[in-house]
Design an enzyme around this catalytic site. Structure first.
Site, PDB file in Angstrom:
ATOM      1  N   ARG A 107      14.759  27.878 -30.878  1.00 56.80           N
ATOM      2  CA  ARG A 107      14.482  26.751 -31.765  1.00 56.80           C
ATOM      3  C   ARG A 107      13.128  26.189 -31.355  1.00 56.80           C
ATOM      4  NH1 ARG A 107      13.531  24.112 -27.947  1.00 56.80           N
ATOM      5  NH2 ARG A 107      13.335  22.354 -29.304  1.00 56.80           N
ATOM      6  N   GLY A 108      12.678  25.193 -32.123  1.00 61.63           N
ATOM      7  CA  GLY A 108      11.336  24.667 -31.889  1.00 61.63           C
ATOM      8  C   GLY A 108      10.356  25.401 -32.799  1.00 61.63           C
TER       9      GLY A 108
ATOM     10  N   ARG B 189      15.996  28.332 -41.595  1.00 61.79           N
ATOM     11  CA  ARG B 189      15.826  26.895 -41.302  1.00 61.79           C
ATOM     12  C   ARG B 189      14.670  26.380 -42.168  1.00 61.79           C
ATOM     13  NH1 ARG B 189      16.079  24.784 -35.356  1.00 61.79           N
ATOM     14  NH2 ARG B 189      16.703  22.935 -36.538  1.00 61.79           N
TER      15      ARG B 189
ATOM     16  N   GLN C 202      18.486  18.198 -27.230  1.00 56.83           N
ATOM     17  CA  GLN C 202      17.397  19.078 -26.747  1.00 56.83           C
ATOM     18  C   GLN C 202      16.577  18.411 -25.644  1.00 56.83           C
ATOM     19  OE1 GLN C 202      18.131  18.536 -29.984  1.00 56.83           O
ATOM     20  NE2 GLN C 202      17.532  20.242 -31.295  1.00 56.83           N
TER      21      GLN C 202
ATOM     22  N   ASP D 247       7.384  19.517 -36.316  1.00 56.70           N
ATOM     23  CA  ASP D 247       7.903  20.721 -36.969  1.00 56.70           C
ATOM     24  C   ASP D 247       7.128  21.045 -38.231  1.00 56.70           C
ATOM     25  OD1 ASP D 247      10.606  21.362 -35.436  1.00 56.70           O
ATOM     26  OD2 ASP D 247      10.298  19.217 -35.529  1.00 56.70           O
TER      27      ASP D 247
ATOM     28  N   ASN E 110       9.366  15.494 -37.532  1.00 51.44           N
ATOM     29  CA  ASN E 110       9.796  15.881 -36.188  1.00 51.44           C
ATOM     30  C   ASN E 110      11.281  15.536 -36.059  1.00 51.44           C
ATOM     31  OD1 ASN E 110       8.965  16.981 -33.599  1.00 51.44           O
ATOM     32  ND2 ASN E 110       9.400  14.967 -32.741  1.00 51.44           N
ATOM     33  N   LYS E 111      11.851  15.875 -34.933  1.00 51.49           N
ATOM     34  CA  LYS E 111      13.292  15.687 -34.719  1.00 51.49           C
ATOM     35  C   LYS E 111      13.735  14.270 -35.101  1.00 51.49           C
ATOM     36  CE  LYS E 111      15.618  18.210 -33.709  1.00 51.49           C
ATOM     37  NZ  LYS E 111      16.389  19.000 -34.710  1.00 51.49           N
TER      38      LYS E 111
HETATM   39  O1  MRU Z   1      15.971  21.547 -34.231  1.00 58.54           O
HETATM   40  P1  MRU Z   1      14.926  22.038 -33.267  1.00 58.54           P
HETATM   41  O2  MRU Z   1      15.344  22.001 -31.845  1.00 58.54           O
HETATM   42  O3  MRU Z   1      14.327  23.360 -33.675  1.00 58.54           O
HETATM   43  O4  MRU Z   1      13.795  20.943 -33.460  1.00 58.54           O
HETATM   44  C1  MRU Z   1      12.517  21.148 -33.083  1.00 58.54           C
HETATM   45  C2  MRU Z   1      12.169  20.287 -31.968  1.00 58.54           C
HETATM   46  O5  MRU Z   1      12.492  20.589 -30.865  1.00 58.54           O
HETATM   47  C3  MRU Z   1      11.416  19.066 -32.163  1.00 58.54           C
HETATM   48  O6  MRU Z   1      11.463  18.494 -33.383  1.00 58.54           O
HETATM   49  C4  MRU Z   1      10.046  19.216 -31.560  1.00 58.54           C
HETATM   50  O7  MRU Z   1       9.609  17.975 -31.195  1.00 58.54           O
HETATM   51  C5  MRU Z   1       9.041  19.860 -32.462  1.00 58.54           C
HETATM   52  S1  MRU Z   1       9.089  21.562 -32.382  1.00 58.54           S
HETATM   53  C6  MRU Z   1       7.801  21.876 -31.324  1.00 58.54           C
END
Ligand code: MRU
Length: 367
Positions: free
Chosen positions: A51-52, A89, A200, A241, A251-252
């Site tokens: 992920r990320g 995703r 996370q 993201d 972002n998250k």
């Molecule tokens: O749902 P995820 O774990 O794929 O989400 C992504 C993230 O970890 C965060 O939003 C992150 O800050 C940006 S991805 C580098």
């Protein structure tokens, strides 16, 4: 980065297959998993073995190597497999970006499989290099804060989710300047938001920082505002993201609330991202960025380790209460103090971004 003395990237090819660190088991187990085809890659992205934003892109790029192999030169089946990967995703734009780049390369290739392999390797290497550069460009930001508070160090940085090396191929985006500062002897301390529902921050960012020896403290997601009010945060540094060409940052989930608290308390809020995370077509983050809605199971249940060392899932609240799980939110550009990219730092405005990326004055997707 190093794990118990051994150098690791988050993804690498090995003969006919691709290997990944299966992040679902961290920090309790360090498990390497093997991907053998498009279906494995789609599963790995959807179920968050990886992920990320950056790592999702790199994994999709390796997925397209499998797609080139599995489609045997048939362009309709290549496109079908590309769509299968793209549907895993919706929010991190690196996914679409990597697939798009692979499709362009494969369509022009004499040897599609060999070209897809070389392109996947290039995407992974570029991701690592972009993050390394982000570290260099973000370091002065932390050094300046350190210079302004002699005798009151460390520099206190709050981060949300995991924008560390586990979210990329190496180094990370938000963590790269932190690692660079720590490695150059600037005392830093990181407040790590736990980042419900999948944690996370607590599970991945804390593990990374611990391995690298960076002082840190895990906090509940709702503690950041309090710490800012009491002058205990010098800088908020997150990843992204997807970022629009005008500087709106997806972002998250929960990032927006940190940006609001930062603004109210005069704390700078910076976002670190490689250029593969810009959505050059999007201008308005609130209406144009698709926000992933994941299973409510992630809200209802929590995974962890019990005192005997068994991995367990625990139900958190009554079975009949409804729950909803929006995975990302959008922080409007007006709340973002600045962006840190592999080409340098800029304001979160279209003008500022295009000054660093002038070739993006006009772009189109081929897929
Ligand atoms: O749902 P995820 O774990 O794929 O989400 C992504 C993230 O970890 C965060 O939003 C992150 O800050 C940006 S991805 C580098």
């Amino acid at each position: 980065m190093r794990v118990d003395g051994q150098s690791f990237r988050t993804i690498w090819p090995d003969g006919d297959c691709v290997r990944i660190i299966d992040q679902r088991h961290l920090p309790f187990r360090f498990v390497i998993a093997e991907l053998r085809g498009v279906a494995d890659v789609a599963f790995a992205i959807r179920e968050m073995q990886v992920r990320g934003a950056g790592l999702i892109g790199a994994t999709a790029a390796w997925g397209m190597w499998f797609a080139a192999r599995e489609s045997c030169g048939d362009s309709a089946s290549l496109l079908r497999l590309a769509h299968e990967l793209a549907a895993t995703r919706p929010t991190a734009v690196n996914l679409r970006w990597a697939i798009d780049r692979q499709l362009t390369a494969i369509r022009q290739a004499l040897d599609p499989v060999e070209t897809a392999f070389a392109t996947a390797r290039a995407i992974a290497d570029e991701d690592a290099e972009a993050c390394r550069r982000i570290g260099g460009h973000g370091l002065p930001l932390i050094a300046e804060i350190a210079a302004r508070k002699p005798g009151r160090l460390p520099v206190q940085i709050l981060t949300h989710c995991n924008a560390g090396w586990l979210a990329f191929v190496d180094f990370g985006s938000a963590t790269a300047p932190i690692y660079a500062a720590h490695d150059s002897g600037i005392p830093v301390h990181v407040w790590v938001d736990e980042t419900r529902p999948r944690n996370q921050g607590a599970r991945l960012t804390a593990w990374e920082l611990e391995r690298h020896g960076v002082p840190h403290t895990v906090i509940p997601d709702n503690a950041g505002g309090h710490l800012m009010q009491h002058g205990r945060v010098d800088l908020v540094l997150t990843g992204s993201d997807r970022t629009t060409r005008t500087g709106d940052v997806a972002n998250k989930i929960g990032t927006y609330l940190k940006a609001l608290a930062a603004r109210d308390n005069g704390v700078p809020f910076h976002v670190a991202l490689p250029s593969s995370t810009f959505d050059w077509q999007a201008r308005d983050g609130l209406t144009e960025i698709p926000i992933e809605e994941r299973s409510d199971r992630e809200v209802r249940w929590i995974d962890g380790e019990d005192e005997a060392g068994n991995l367990v899932s625990v139900r958190l609240f009554g079975e009949t209460s409804p729950a909803v799980n929006h995975a990302f939110d959008v922080t409007p550009s007006r709340l973002v103090s600045g962006l840190i990219t592999e080409r340098g730092c800029c304001p979160a405005t279209e003008e500022g971004i295009l000054r660093l990326f002038p070739e993006r004055g006009a772009t189109a997707s081929s897929f």
